[in-house]
Scaffold this motif. Sequence first.
Motif, mmCIF file in Angstrom:
data_model
loop_
_atom_site.group_PDB
_atom_site.id
_atom_site.type_symbol
_atom_site.label_atom_id
_atom_site.label_comp_id
_atom_site.label_asym_id
_atom_site.label_seq_id
_atom_site.Cartn_x
_atom_site.Cartn_y
_atom_site.Cartn_z
ATOM 1 N N THR A 9 0.829 -1.200 0.000
ATOM 2 C CA THR A 9 0.000 0.000 0.000
ATOM 3 C C THR A 9 0.868 1.257 0.000
ATOM 4 O O THR A 9 1.867 1.327 0.714
ATOM 5 C CB THR A 9 -0.916 0.023 1.242
ATOM 6 O OG1 THR A 9 -1.623 -1.212 1.314
ATOM 7 C CG2 THR A 9 -1.903 1.171 1.181
ATOM 8 N N TRP A 33 -0.724 -1.762 -9.804
ATOM 9 C CA TRP A 33 -1.314 -0.884 -8.795
ATOM 10 C C TRP A 33 -2.727 -0.492 -9.178
ATOM 11 O O TRP A 33 -3.046 -0.310 -10.355
ATOM 12 C CB TRP A 33 -0.447 0.370 -8.627
ATOM 13 C CG TRP A 33 0.909 0.062 -8.079
ATOM 14 C CD1 TRP A 33 2.049 -0.194 -8.802
ATOM 15 C CD2 TRP A 33 1.256 -0.056 -6.715
ATOM 16 N NE1 TRP A 33 3.087 -0.454 -7.938
ATOM 17 C CE2 TRP A 33 2.638 -0.375 -6.656
ATOM 18 C CE3 TRP A 33 0.558 0.079 -5.516
ATOM 19 C CZ2 TRP A 33 3.318 -0.553 -5.459
ATOM 20 C CZ3 TRP A 33 1.237 -0.094 -4.314
ATOM 21 C CH2 TRP A 33 2.598 -0.409 -4.296
ATOM 22 N N THR A 34 -3.585 -0.329 -8.185
ATOM 23 C CA THR A 34 -4.942 0.189 -8.385
ATOM 24 C C THR A 34 -5.176 1.310 -7.385
ATOM 25 O O THR A 34 -4.582 1.341 -6.309
ATOM 26 C CB THR A 34 -6.012 -0.904 -8.187
ATOM 27 O OG1 THR A 34 -5.887 -1.451 -6.874
ATOM 28 C CG2 THR A 34 -5.872 -2.006 -9.221
ATOM 29 N N ARG A 35 -6.054 2.229 -7.759
ATOM 30 C CA ARG A 35 -6.395 3.350 -6.884
ATOM 31 C C ARG A 35 -7.395 2.885 -5.839
ATOM 32 O O ARG A 35 -8.368 2.197 -6.151
ATOM 33 C CB ARG A 35 -6.999 4.489 -7.706
ATOM 34 C CG ARG A 35 -7.236 5.774 -6.928
ATOM 35 C CD ARG A 35 -7.909 6.846 -7.769
ATOM 36 N NE ARG A 35 -7.410 6.946 -9.125
ATOM 37 C CZ ARG A 35 -6.305 7.596 -9.475
ATOM 38 N NH1 ARG A 35 -5.579 8.194 -8.556
ATOM 39 N NH2 ARG A 35 -5.935 7.644 -10.736
ATOM 40 N N GLY A 87 -8.127 7.769 -2.763
ATOM 41 C CA GLY A 87 -7.031 8.337 -3.549
ATOM 42 C C GLY A 87 -7.516 9.354 -4.561
ATOM 43 O O GLY A 87 -8.550 9.182 -5.192
ATOM 44 N N VAL A 108 -2.138 6.468 -11.488
ATOM 45 C CA VAL A 108 -1.851 5.156 -10.921
ATOM 46 C C VAL A 108 -0.381 4.820 -11.216
ATOM 47 O O VAL A 108 0.078 4.999 -12.353
ATOM 48 C CB VAL A 108 -2.794 4.089 -11.527
ATOM 49 C CG1 VAL A 108 -2.413 2.697 -11.054
ATOM 50 C CG2 VAL A 108 -4.238 4.408 -11.175
ATOM 51 N N SER A 122 4.152 7.686 -9.842
ATOM 52 C CA SER A 122 2.840 8.320 -9.927
ATOM 53 C C SER A 122 3.088 9.812 -10.085
ATOM 54 O O SER A 122 3.908 10.387 -9.369
ATOM 55 C CB SER A 122 2.044 8.042 -8.650
ATOM 56 O OG SER A 122 0.830 8.770 -8.654
ATOM 57 N N PRO A 174 -2.220 10.669 -2.738
ATOM 58 C CA PRO A 174 -2.167 9.375 -3.423
ATOM 59 C C PRO A 174 -2.612 8.256 -2.482
ATOM 60 O O PRO A 174 -2.358 8.303 -1.281
ATOM 61 C CB PRO A 174 -0.678 9.236 -3.769
ATOM 62 C CG PRO A 174 0.027 10.000 -2.700
ATOM 63 C CD PRO A 174 -0.889 11.140 -2.338
ATOM 64 N N PHE A 181 -2.863 4.003 -3.152
ATOM 65 C CA PHE A 181 -2.809 2.902 -4.112
ATOM 66 C C PHE A 181 -2.503 1.590 -3.410
ATOM 67 O O PHE A 181 -1.946 1.568 -2.312
ATOM 68 C CB PHE A 181 -1.728 3.168 -5.172
ATOM 69 C CG PHE A 181 -1.909 4.471 -5.887
ATOM 70 C CD1 PHE A 181 -2.903 4.627 -6.842
ATOM 71 C CD2 PHE A 181 -1.086 5.549 -5.609
ATOM 72 C CE1 PHE A 181 -3.081 5.834 -7.502
ATOM 73 C CE2 PHE A 181 -1.251 6.761 -6.258
ATOM 74 C CZ PHE A 181 -2.248 6.900 -7.211
ATOM 75 N N GLN A 182 -2.836 0.503 -4.110
ATOM 76 C CA GLN A 182 -2.604 -0.832 -3.568
ATOM 77 C C GLN A 182 -2.204 -1.779 -4.697
ATOM 78 O O GLN A 182 -2.726 -1.684 -5.806
ATOM 79 C CB GLN A 182 -3.878 -1.322 -2.910
ATOM 80 C CG GLN A 182 -3.824 -2.712 -2.344
ATOM 81 C CD GLN A 182 -5.142 -3.052 -1.666
ATOM 82 O OE1 GLN A 182 -5.412 -2.588 -0.578
ATOM 83 N NE2 GLN A 182 -5.963 -3.837 -2.342
#
Length: 196
Positions: free
Chosen positions: A64, A105-107, A111, A117, A135, A156, A158-159
């Motif tokens: 994360t 990565w996804t938002r 975020g 992303v 990013s 930001p 993201f995961q």
Amino acid sequence: MVDQIHGDDRAMTRRRLMRGVAWAVPTLAVSVAAPAVAASQLGPEVGGSTQFQSSCSGTTQTLTINGTGSYPSQGTWISNVPSAPAPTSATLTAYYPTDLAPLTWTRLGTGSPAWTVPVVDTSVAQISGYTAYSSTYSGAWTYDTPNRRFYNAARPHFQAVRSGRTCVTPVTIYVQRQVTLSGQAYSVRRGPSTLS
């Protein structure tokens, strides 16, 4: 303009030093041995605070990037700058061990879309054994007058989830922040840092 010192002119008074500084172009730091003016001649400095985490559950590892707090506890900023012009962009680059790659990565819901992303970035300086994920921020900036600092208003979040593979622990990363101001890129890199 650079002053030449000849003969008896070597005895520089504080008044003459200040007059010389007043004519200097206000870019980076001015190298003078004068503690009284040194603090006011600092150049732009990039900083910030973002949480990076790694957790494992069986064969699933979750990474994360979380910058969702409020300024000044979270964010990206550039200090020692005037109130205009504002920065035009910022980049947050996280270097993760190549053993973790590929990371997608996804938002996360909190975020800001002002941050792109993260994707693999080969345009930044590379670190052996690491993959860089960047990013980019293109949103608004707010000026903090007492600290002579611009900070970004969006955060930001993201995961990246790795499933079906052995968890890599500990995870050691590097983080680089870059802010572009008046066409000049200023950056700082931190690390290595071990994630918990």
